[in-house]
Design a protein around this motif. Sequence first.
Motif: not given
Lengths: 115, 114
Positions: A56, A50, A33, A58-59
């Motif tokens: 992927e 992952y 992350f 995030g915000d």
Amino acid sequence: DVKVTQSSRYLVKRTGEKVFLECVQDMDHENMFWYRQDPGLGLRLIYFSYDVKMKEKGDIPEGYSVSREKKERFSLILESASTNQTSMYLCASRYRRQGLNYGYTFGSGTRLTVV
Amino acid sequence: SQQGEEDPQALSIQEGENATMNCSYKTSINNLQWYRQNSGRGLVHLILIRSNEREKHSGRLRVTLDTSKKSSSLLITASRAADTASYFCATTDGFKAAGNKLTFGGGTRVLVKP
């Protein structure tokens, strides 16, 4: 002890430069992350991965990209650094196979200043 | 947006006293975690409590979880100067087997005076 190592403790870059922040973990963690931390805004997730070659958003992914070519390394890329990307950047990792109930291991952070 | 909100934002106590901080969150969780951050450094995982647990202990730390109120508390007993740090709660917001992201609150800054 699990180690998450961020390549730079402090970094100063110029506006418009392409910036690479590197993160390496030594415990075969699947999940990695990238967060940024700003006063008053807390920690916000930029991107996560992952597993190898998987990523992927995030915000707050705008202005960033990531690369996960090898399991142990997760790179955060600022395509064209801007002053509003001045921040503390924190990398973290965790095991996936131990299930959801497992904490994250964080690196020491990279304090990036864009001038 | 932040899932967890800590209260208070800052806390100042004398060495030996207990420190209590609270965290509220908005959505269903799988677990709630507490982390400590010393000034300018990375975060250190302290304790994790599952959604089906109500209380958990680890050394001088005690965590409670009330899922009906969507809140948690962290108690540090017999505080020491070395406990001076920021404390964050974080929640996992989903149940995907592949992995879940943590969403952090804004943190409580704790100052323990010798």
